[in-house]
Design an enzyme around this catalytic site. Structure first.
Site: not given
Ligand code: IFM
Length: 450
Positions: A166, A359
């Site tokens: 991320e 995720e």
């Protein structure tokens, strides 16, 4: 819906990150990370908590990995802690740090679990932050050196690699909003961190390609938020477009060879002062997979209160179109269709070979009940609904080939401390006891039926 509907080669796993689970911040010669420093700075973390013990995975990994195998999961996503391996950030390699990761990888292989390793999930060595961290262009060389050490040490054992976790989150929260480590708030140097991160994303992937066996799968991950305008007012539509470009497009587009989305977010042009001749060509890499990570939807409206981007998300608690059950424990909207739209969006980019949901999950205010169980009905429903949308995308031809639940067990949720619980397994922190939640049993049964 059955697990077999996703196909025989679909990967089912759970994800974790080093600082969030390991504890043992000084064990066996580990250096300090920016999260060690930040979490020990008063006022930064909810209730002043820190990751000093976390889930004590550093010592409890044999039982934890065995529990993962019991749940029927076939893949485990974990990250390396850079300061365990290079305590000074560069130079001297700490063999004891490498040995720890050899132990956890060997345990996975012994139990038939495929290791999925993330090179960087936010715990930068503090010594490198002291030299400017992600603001300093030398980070590209530092990161490549670290990546080469990992590839040489673990390349024969780890088949799946992700460069970054991320990038949008750690740059924006850490260097612009100041709510994550290292807690900086400076617009110009934030621009530098964005460009250096995009360079690292591709340059470190090239290091992996050079040093890993030809069969290795090399990817990286992106935080994604399905974004819609709050109304069809052109101001809101424009705001949502900027938000989407900033949050969802900024790192994938240079990676697939499209460059930065300067046209849609004017203030990103401030990055140009950090871009050197020849850099554009270095931003692209032919990844074997792209990791999608998503949790929520954002409804966006125009606002003068958020300078540069002139956009802000609706406060879910004030929305009358949402029921309390549609909002998770962190105030995030639960919107299963969002993952479908994001998978379609990412699949439409050029050079996408496969997508993996690296995720997805939700925070529920779990409690341990008298019967010794955790009845997290809302989390089970979340997984069922999101997975149904993943399957919908797959049936429409999206090359999505894996799904990792966030997270295997409750853990340290960064600035939010230990209050939000994301695990399939409940952690009773005072005793470090692990208790499989109902959602964990649901996953176990779901995977067994296949
Ligand atoms: O806990 C985080 C993780 O580290 C990165 N992705 C989102 C998760 C939930 O906030």
């Amino acid at each position: 819906m059955r697990a077999t509907d996703f196909g025989p080669d679909f990967v089912w796993g759970t994800a974790t990150a080093s600082y969030q689970i390991e504890g043992a911040p000084t064990a066996d010669g580990k250096g300090e990370s920016i999260w060690d420093r930040f979490s020990h700075t008063p006022g930064k973390i909810y209730l002043g908590e820190n990751g000093d013990t976390a889930c004590d995975f550093y010592h409890r990994y044999p039982e934890d990995i065995a529990l993962l195998a019991d749940l029927g999961l076939q893949a485990f996503r974990f990250s390396f802690a850079w300061p365990r391996i290079l305590p000074e950030g560069t130079g001297r390699v700490n063999q004891a740090g490498l040995d720890f990761y050899h132990r956890i990888i060997d345990k996975q292989l012994e139990l038939g679990i495929a290791p999925w390793a993330t090179v960087y999930h936010w715990d930068l060595p503090q010594v490198l932050e002291d030299k400017g961290g992600w603001r300093n262009r030398d980070i590209v060389a530092w990161f490549c050196e670290y990546t080469e050490v990992l590839a040489r040490a673990f390349g024969d054992k780890v088949p799946n690699w992700m460069v970054l976790n991320e990038p949008m989150m750690y740059t924006t929260l850490g260097y612009f909003m100041g709510s994550h480590a290292p807690g900086a708030k400076d617009t110009f140097t934030y621009m530098a961190t964005l460009h250096h991160t995009a360079l690292v994303q591709a340059e470190a992937a090239r290091v992996l390609r050079t040093n890993l066996p030809a069969t290795a799968q090399i990817g990286t991950t992106f935080s994604c938020i399905h974004t819609e305008p709050a109304t069809m007012n052109p101001l809101d539509v424009g705001a949502a477009k900027r938000w989407d470009a900033m949050l969802n497009r900024l790192f994938i587009e240079p990676a697939v060879g499209m460059g930065y989305p300067f046209q849609d977010v004017g203030f990103l042009r401030l990055m140009k002062r950090y871009i050197k001749a020849g850099d554009e060509a270095k931003l692209a890499f032919d990844f074997d997979f792209h990791g999608i990570q998503t949790y929520m939807r954002h409804k966006i409206h125009f606002s003068l209160l958020r300078p540069f981007i002139w956009a802000i998300e609706l406060d879910n608690y004030k929305r009358d179109d949402l029921a309390p059950e549609d909002i998770n424990d962190l105030g995030w909207e639960i919107y299963p269709e969002g993952i479908y739209h994001l998978l379609k969006k990412f699949a439409a980019y050029p050079n996408i070979k496969k997508l993996i949901v690296t995720e997805n999950g939700t925070a529920v205010p779990d409690t341990l009940t008298q019967d010794g169980r955790v009845h997290d009905r809302r989390r089970t429903k979340y997984y069922q609904d999101y997975l149904a949308q993943v399957l919908r995308a797959k049936r429409e031809g999206v090359p999505v080939e894996g799904y990792f639940a966030w997270s295997f067990m409750d853990n340290f949720e960064w600035a939010e401390g230990y209050r939000p619980r994301f695990g399939l397994v409940y952690v009773d922190y005072p005793t470090q006891q692990r208790i499989i939640k109902d959602s964990g049993y649901w996953f176990q049964a779901f995977l067994k039926k296949s």
